[in-house]
Design an enzyme around this catalytic site. Structure first.
Site, mmCIF file in Angstrom:
data_model
loop_
_atom_site.group_PDB
_atom_site.id
_atom_site.type_symbol
_atom_site.label_atom_id
_atom_site.label_comp_id
_atom_site.label_asym_id
_atom_site.label_seq_id
_atom_site.Cartn_x
_atom_site.Cartn_y
_atom_site.Cartn_z
ATOM 1 N N HIS A 156 23.705 4.772 -16.897
ATOM 2 C CA HIS A 156 23.180 5.590 -18.003
ATOM 3 C C HIS A 156 21.931 6.333 -17.531
ATOM 4 O O HIS A 156 21.144 5.785 -16.758
ATOM 5 C CB HIS A 156 22.813 4.696 -19.199
ATOM 6 C CG HIS A 156 22.760 5.435 -20.493
ATOM 7 N ND1 HIS A 156 21.652 6.137 -20.882
ATOM 8 C CD2 HIS A 156 23.685 5.613 -21.470
ATOM 9 C CE1 HIS A 156 21.898 6.717 -22.055
ATOM 10 N NE2 HIS A 156 23.123 6.410 -22.427
ATOM 11 N N ASP A 188 30.148 2.803 -23.847
ATOM 12 C CA ASP A 188 31.585 3.075 -23.712
ATOM 13 C C ASP A 188 32.353 1.943 -23.054
ATOM 14 O O ASP A 188 33.580 1.955 -23.054
ATOM 15 C CB ASP A 188 31.792 4.369 -22.916
ATOM 16 C CG ASP A 188 31.372 5.581 -23.729
ATOM 17 O OD1 ASP A 188 30.396 6.250 -23.352
ATOM 18 O OD2 ASP A 188 31.988 5.813 -24.784
#
Ligand code: SDX
Length: 447
Positions: free
Chosen positions: A324, A381
């Site tokens: 991320h 996700d």
């Protein structure tokens, strides 16, 4: 760049609530030496304001992927990536996910406060009143090929809402109706796009159902099948949508702000955000995580092979659902999704081999130096697709679920920009690396 010189008087920076002027950073280059203001936000995040940089020095900044660039000052969502903190309007995501319904959190993001019982009731009835799309819009769906990805339909149809609802009143009361239309009709369009992909007739929204129950009903009910959305699935859908409702200046929300900065209508701006979210590096990752887990399952769960592929710069394979730009710690949403996935599977009394594979993959990766050194943790996700799958939501609908859940955050961000007295159209600079001036070549001289 020198460290900020001694702090001057502490006051709101440019009169912006929640900010504080700290002092100046000194930039020296060639014969120039300039001071640039440094200010901080409510949680101590600091920025150098370079708005006057070019005027004062002729320099622009370059920041590949905008990893070091603040595009706006916002009071909606706060993330501390090092500590794994996510808050909507100051409330921890853990508290909101465990205690609030999606509509309540949508209200919080849009209005800046948690709704009273009365306010929530009013907002919910707005959503129900505006749940239908104009009947003429249903003909759009017949034009798409059977296997059209629902995300393509959603993005295109949302942009078309502006042709059916051209008025976008911006005074507060009417903006509430426009917001309700956006949130509610997007859910209907998403459900219709799913029915289209299955070749089934549309199931229309029901006034007696809540936002999430309505969505499940529109997705799974049919004329030949009795369907009642169970409390378990409604609760799980509320939770997963709360977790996706906003995430400050991510790629798709920044797209909404960029497109919105040209003063385009809300529907067009949200539609552009959908297109950005679809990417496999962004909201599209949840579908690719499941495809990756299935590939590993079919490859005798050879975890080591895929971990090594992810580390190999020459191999295009990436560990989908990992890493991320902001979180350099565990994404708090991933932790909640992982727990919820277990809860839902337990209550449904069924197992999913891909969940065990995901957990094992996470375990091995988080012990591997590459992932540890680069601070690559599971992101939102990694488990979201597994939870959707447990709820019976198909692969091609996963990014659609992300997209409609993100709408309240994107609308709130679009509105915050629209109300900003310092509103400017976004027009970044560039560094040109092409040909210097060349004489024109007539056709006969070209080779
Ligand atoms: C979302 O921004 C948001 O807030 C997004 C989001 C939201 O709520 O809106 O949180 C939702 O988009 C989550 C991310 C979903 N995408 C994926 O899971 C796709 C896989 N992840 C990567 O592609 C990547 O981690 C990104 C895109 C998420 C972040 O990319 P960055 O910040 O540009 O990081 P990077 O590519 O510069 O990576 C830094 C290093 C690189 O190695 P070096 O060049 O330094 O040697 O880490 C490596 C990368 O190669 N790396 C990975 C990796 N992610 C980063 N290596 C293997 N597998 C990965 N998944």
């Amino acid at each position: 760049m020198a460290k900020p010189s001694s702090p001057q008087s502490h006051s709101n920076y440019q009169g912006i609530p929640g900010t504080k002027l700290l002092g100046n950073a000194r930039l020296t280059f060639e014969d120039k030496e300039i001071d640039l203001p440094v200010f901080e936000g409510t949680e101590g995040d600091r920025a150098v304001d370079i708005s006057q940089l070019r005027a004062m020095t002729g320099l622009v900044t370059f920041d590949n992927g905008f990893g070091n660039t603040g595009s706006c000052i916002s009071s909606i969502t706060y993330i501390n990536g090092e500590k794994g903190i996510l808050r909507y309007r100051g409330y921890d995501i853990e508290d909101l996910a465990r205690n609030c319904k999606f509509v309540e959190v949508a209200y919080l993001l849009l209005e800046g406060k948690l709704p009273t019982e009365k306010e929530l009731g009013e907002f919910s009835s707005y959503l129900n009143e505006h749940a239908l799309i104009h009947e003429d819009m249903t003909h759009f769906f017949t034009g798409y090929p059977r296997n059209a990805h629902p995300m393509a339909i959603l993005a295109a149809t949302i942009a078309s809402l502006s042709t059916f609802y051209p008025e976008l009143e911006d005074e507060h009361e009417n903006f509430k109706i426009t917001t309700a239309r956006m949130l509610s009709k997007a859910r209907t369009i998403a459900a219709f796009s799913y029915k289209k992909s299955r070749g089934e007739p549309f199931v229309y929204p029901r006034y007696d159902l809540s936002y999430c129950a309505n969505f499940l009903n529109m997705m799974f009910a049919s004329s030949i099948r009795n369907y009642e959305p169970t409390p378990l699935l409604v609760k799980a859908l509320n939770l997963v949508m709360v977790l996706h409702a906003d995430h400050e200046q991510n790629c798709s929300t920044s797209t909404v702000r960029m497109v919105g900065s040209g003063r385009v209508n809300l529907y067009a701006a949200i539609s552009s955000g959908m297109a950005a979210l679809w990417g496999p590096l962004h909201g599209g990752a949840s579908q690719h995580v499941l495809e990756m887990l299935e590939r590993i399952r079919q490859d005798d769960c050879n975890y080591k092979k895929y971990i090594e592929m992810a580390k190999d710069k020459k191999d295009p394979f990436r560990m989908m659902g990992f890493g991320h730009r902001i979180y350099k710690n565990y994404d708090p949403r991933a932790r909640i999704l992982k727990e919820t996935c277990d809860e839902v599977l337990d209550e449904l009394k069924h197992t999913d081999p891909l969940v065990d594979i995901a957990k094992r993959l996470e375990e091995i990766a988080l012990r591997d130096d590459y992932f540890v050194e680069k601070k690559l943790y599971p992101n939102v996700d990694f488990y979201s697709g597994l939870l959707y799958r447990a709820m019976g939501i198909p692969l091609n609908m996963m990014v659609v679920m992300f997209a409609i859940a993100r709408i309240p955050g994107q609308v709130a961000q679009w509105h915050e920009e629209a109300l900003d007295p310092n509103w400017k159209i976004w027009r970044p600079r560039q560094i040109y690396s092409g040909e210097s001036r060349r004489e024109f070549l007539p056709m006969e001289q070209r080779v």
